[in-house]
Design a protein around this motif. Structure first.
Motif, short mmCIF file in Angstrom:
data_model
loop_
_atom_site.label_atom_id
_atom_site.label_comp_id
_atom_site.label_asym_id
_atom_site.label_seq_id
_atom_site.Cartn_x
_atom_site.Cartn_y
_atom_site.Cartn_z
N GLY A 36 0.81 -1.21 0.00
CA GLY A 36 0.00 0.00 0.00
C GLY A 36 0.84 1.26 0.00
N LEU A 37 2.14 1.14 0.24
CA LEU A 37 3.00 2.32 0.24
C LEU A 37 3.21 2.80 -1.19
N SER A 38 3.06 4.11 -1.39
CA SER A 38 3.21 4.64 -2.74
C SER A 38 4.10 5.88 -2.68
N MET A 39 5.14 5.87 -3.52
CA MET A 39 6.07 6.99 -3.50
C MET A 39 6.10 7.64 -4.88
N PRO A 40 5.55 8.87 -5.02
CA PRO A 40 5.51 9.52 -6.32
C PRO A 40 6.93 9.76 -6.86
N TYR A 41 7.10 9.59 -8.18
CA TYR A 41 8.40 9.84 -8.80
C TYR A 41 8.89 11.26 -8.55
N VAL A 42 7.92 12.22 -8.53
CA VAL A 42 8.32 13.62 -8.37
C VAL A 42 9.08 13.80 -7.06
N ARG A 43 8.56 13.21 -6.00
CA ARG A 43 9.20 13.38 -4.70
C ARG A 43 10.55 12.67 -4.65
N ILE A 44 10.59 11.50 -5.29
CA ILE A 44 11.88 10.79 -5.36
C ILE A 44 12.89 11.65 -6.11
N PHE A 45 12.42 12.29 -7.20
CA PHE A 45 13.31 13.16 -7.97
C PHE A 45 13.85 14.30 -7.10
N ILE A 46 12.96 14.90 -6.28
CA ILE A 46 13.39 16.02 -5.43
C ILE A 46 14.47 15.56 -4.45
N ILE A 47 14.27 14.36 -3.90
CA ILE A 47 15.27 13.85 -2.95
C ILE A 47 16.61 13.63 -3.66
N LEU A 48 16.54 13.05 -4.88
CA LEU A 48 17.78 12.81 -5.62
C LEU A 48 18.46 14.14 -5.99
N LEU A 49 17.64 15.11 -6.40
CA LEU A 49 18.18 16.42 -6.75
C LEU A 49 18.94 17.01 -5.56
N THR A 50 18.33 16.89 -4.38
CA THR A 50 18.96 17.44 -3.17
C THR A 50 20.29 16.75 -2.89
N VAL A 51 20.28 15.41 -3.03
CA VAL A 51 21.53 14.67 -2.80
C VAL A 51 22.60 15.13 -3.78
N ALA A 52 22.19 15.33 -5.06
CA ALA A 52 23.15 15.76 -6.07
C ALA A 52 23.72 17.14 -5.73
N VAL A 53 22.83 18.08 -5.35
CA VAL A 53 23.28 19.44 -5.01
C VAL A 53 24.24 19.38 -3.82
N LEU A 54 23.88 18.60 -2.83
CA LEU A 54 24.71 18.47 -1.64
C LEU A 54 26.10 17.93 -2.01
N GLY A 55 26.11 16.89 -2.89
CA GLY A 55 27.38 16.31 -3.32
C GLY A 55 28.24 17.33 -4.06
N LEU A 56 27.61 18.06 -5.00
CA LEU A 56 28.36 19.07 -5.76
C LEU A 56 28.94 20.12 -4.82
N LEU A 57 28.12 20.53 -3.86
CA LEU A 57 28.55 21.57 -2.93
C LEU A 57 29.74 21.09 -2.10
N MET A 58 29.68 19.82 -1.69
CA MET A 58 30.79 19.27 -0.90
C MET A 58 32.07 19.25 -1.73
N VAL A 59 31.96 18.83 -2.99
CA VAL A 59 33.13 18.81 -3.86
C VAL A 59 33.66 20.23 -4.04
N PHE A 60 32.72 21.17 -4.25
CA PHE A 60 33.11 22.56 -4.44
C PHE A 60 33.91 23.06 -3.23
N ILE A 61 33.39 22.78 -2.03
CA ILE A 61 34.05 23.32 -0.84
C ILE A 61 35.37 22.60 -0.56
N ALA A 62 35.40 21.28 -0.78
CA ALA A 62 36.58 20.52 -0.39
C ALA A 62 37.65 20.48 -1.47
N ARG A 63 37.28 20.64 -2.75
CA ARG A 63 38.24 20.34 -3.80
C ARG A 63 38.63 21.52 -4.70
N THR A 64 37.86 22.58 -4.69
CA THR A 64 38.17 23.65 -5.64
C THR A 64 38.90 24.81 -4.95
N ARG A 65 39.49 25.67 -5.76
CA ARG A 65 40.21 26.83 -5.24
C ARG A 65 39.27 27.78 -4.50
#
Lengths: 303, 362
Positions: free
Chosen positions: A144-173
């Motif tokens: 009975g559990l139902s997870m809309p794709y849109v919400r899954i996409f938002i979660i993935l988007l957030t993870v991606a942004v967080l990852g990029l930001l971490m790389v930006f802070i830790a690895r770039t000039r």
């Protein structure tokens, strides 16, 4: 639907709420940690992102519409943030409470502008067809559990942004500059870091991410002139709980606030959940007044 | 000399307000009355913000507590014995909750107006300040409080009247509230309370307590090193501000005859702060003038061009904060500095020397 499915469903909702809160709070936490500035117009960056993504999906059709909308909402909100930094915030450094009031004025003006341009009633952004539908579990414990794709996409988007930001802070000039200014502004300046530019880049990056949050939010709720206000107060609470300038702390705090809200809503109404959330935050600062994660320092700070 | 000119301004202002019933129409007098009620709140904000350096974005909560307590009393006195307020019956309550019942007695209601906001404000301030959480953190927490308070009021329809709030009051202490004579009396009472509140603020800020408060504003850790307990001072100041807010809310209810969640939420709370900022946060006369000016301005703009009010308020916010941090009260000082500066420039020119900036940055 069994108990486990209901609890898992609320947990999923909590994580999805936490994602939007995190995207909103990241910019706030970064610019507060770096410049000691609270931007009350930050919620309106979310609103601007939402409207820009609405415009983008009106202008462009086909499979590229939605990626274009994301790009436009990031770029638009970042530009607006840069403008705000140069025209208002730059002049108020060292006066955090005054910055708070001045940016509140900016937020009122932006809200009224949105109301005049788009009307008080919300506009809808149609999600691309590859985001329609949902993952449904039909058998087993979580039936009975139902997870809309849109919400899954938002979660993935957030993870991606967080990852990029971490790389930006830790690895770039520029990330190195950011850390340097965060640790010791005067010293960084003395070593030749252009702190003005670092402030500007970090601030507009933060508002850009809020714009992305707006575009993501537009997929699940109509965009209204006051949409930012309803999220930004929680984002402030996330910043308080998370502590200054720590991505990890902010992430943890967003998850905490999101899951707590979703959890309490199982037992009471949404409005009572607000009250309990506030009580939780006030209790929380009794134990960790500086947030989950903070910089240990012997310097005496007059805040 | 400066002190005398400030005092004479106070006397002129007080005379103008005291004689207002003679030259203002009934409509404008009632507007002035309700804005004077708001000025009581502004005085409290001035003490905690101008002197204590604490910016509260949730004064609407304490204002609302005072307002709701008195509104509950007014609602109860208008009922026949044994009756329930209409919204309670609609929501299916069959008896009056005890925490409503106690406010039927006027003395309890008046005590509640003063005591409840004071305790609520004091408790919040102590919990936060004692953990050395301050500055923008406190402002954001109080804003969240304002949001939670107004949503709570809306959701508890059966006990608070929900979105519509409490209204339809008929009498206060046995006097009919629509009588023109009553309107004038309530104006005098409001003015009297404002004068008392302003004397109390003046006294408080001129005592040693006020000195310590300013010292905390400018360097909290140093004050702590000197052996003071900053949290205690800040808590007392904040509770005092909350008390004035509660009294102001109760007076306001008597003037307008209605209280609703929309009047106590995030936006009204911040409007209360802007009125103080416009007047000049650390000038007690300034904040009264600022409150009157902003509210008459709001009344005028929002009836002429409703959509302009928000733009005007936003612009006012930015302008006052960036260009005029001391508000209206800062203008005389600014003019004085300008005169000094131009004089200095002239003299420097006469002496054929490079101009020296006589104006010190503060």
């Amino acid at each position: 639907m069994g108990h486990a499915a209901i609890i898992a469903g609320q947990g999923f909702n909590g994580v999805s709420l936490a994602s939007i809160l995190l995207l909103t709070a990241l910019g706030l936490a970064l610019s507060f940690g770096l410049m000691n500035v609270i931007n009350m117009a930050h919620g309106e960056m979310l609103m601007v992102g939402g409207y820009l993504s609405f415009l983008a999906t009106k202008m462009v059709h086909g499979p590229l519409a939605f990626p274009f909308a994301l790009l436009l909402s990031f770029a638009g909100a970042a530009l607006l943030g840069a403008l705000l930094e140069v025209t208002v915030i730059r002049w108020l450094y060292g006066r955090p409470l005054d910055t708070l009031l001045a940016t509140w004025g900016v937020s009122l003006i932006l809200q009224q502008a949105a109301r005049s341009l788009f009307g008080a009633i919300g506009v809808e952004v149609v999600a691309p067809h590859w985001l329609e539908g949902s993952v449904s579990i039909e058998h087993g414990l979580l039936a009975g559990l139902s997870m809309p794709y849109v919400r899954i996409f938002i979660i993935l988007l957030t993870v991606a942004v967080l990852g990029l930001l971490m790389v930006f802070i830790a690895r770039t000039r520029w990330g190195l500059y950011l850390r340097a200014v965060h640790q010791d502004r005067e010293m960084a300046q003395a070593l030749g870091v252009n702190t003005r530019w670092v402030d500007l880049v970090v601030f507009s990056m933060g508002t850009g991410v809020a714009g992305l949050a707006g575009a993501a939010l537009a997929l699940i709720a109509p965009v209204t002139p006051t949409v930012g206000q309803s999220y930004v107060v929680y984002a402030f609470l996330v910043v308080i709980v998370g502590g200054l300038g720590s991505l990890f702390g902010t992430t943890l705090a967003a998850l905490l606030v999101g899951l707590f809200s979703a959890g309490v809503q199982m037992f009471t109404s949404i409005s009572l959940a607000d009250v309990w959330l506030l009580v939780l935050v006030i209790l929380f600062i009794q134990f960790r007044p500086k947030g989950i994660i903070y910089q240990r320092s012997r310097a005496m700070k007059e805040a | 000399m400066k002190k005398w000119s400030a005092l004479s301004l106070d006397i002129v202002l007080l005379a103008a307000l005291a004689l207002a019933p003679l030259y203002l129409s009934a409509y404008h007098l009632s507007l002035l009355g309700r804005f004077l009620a708001l000025a009581v709140l502004s005085l409290g904000i001035s003490v905690i913000w101008g002197w204590g350096g604490i910016l509260s974005l949730g004064q609407g909560v304490f204002w609302g507590l005072g307002a709701y307590v008195l509104a509950m009393h007014l609602k109860l006195t208008g009922l026949a014995p044994g009756d329930l307020p209409d919204f309670m019956m609609w929501s299916g309550l069959d008896h009056l909750p005890a925490w409503w019942k106690i406010f039927e007695h006027p003395a309890v209601a008046i005590a509640g107006v003063v005591v409840i906001p004071t305790i609520a404000g004091g408790l919040l301030a102590w919990l936060v300040f004692n953990r050395r959480v301050s500055g923008v953190y406190f402002s954001l927490l109080t804003q969240a409080l304002a949001l939670a308070f107004s949503t709570l009021l809306i959701s508890q329809q059966a006990y608070t009247g929900g979105f519509n709030g409490l209204t339809d009051f008929s009498t206060i202490l046995g006097h009919p509230m629509i009588d023109p004579g009553f309107q004038r009396n309530i104006y005098w009472i409001t003015l009297g309370v404002l004068v008392l509140a302003s004397i109390a603020c003046r006294w408080l800020t001129h005592t040693a307590f006020g000195r310590v408060l300013v010292a905390i504003r400018d360097g909290e850790s140093r004050v702590r090193f000197l052996g003071y307990h900053p949290a205690a001072y800040k808590t007392i100041a904040f509770a005092f501000g909350a008390m004035l807010a509660g009294i102001s809310g109760a007076l306001y209810v008597v003037h307008v005859g209605v209280i609703s969640p929309a009047m106590v939420g995030v936006i009204p709370s911040i409007e209360m702060v802007i009125a103080v900022a416009v007047g000049g946060r650390s000038s007690l006369t300034g904040v009264v003038l600022g409150t009157l000016l902003v509210n008459f301005g709001k009344d005028w703009i929002s009836s002429a061009m409703p959509e302009m009010w928000q733009l005007a308020m936003g612009a006012l916010f930015i302008l006052v904060v960036t260009a005029l941090p001391q508000g209206l009260a800062g203008i005389p000082g600014l003019v004085e500095k300008l005169v000094l500066w131009s004089k200095g420039k002239r003299e420097a020119k006469m002496a054929d020397q490079p101009a020296i900036a006589l104006v010190e940055k503060d």
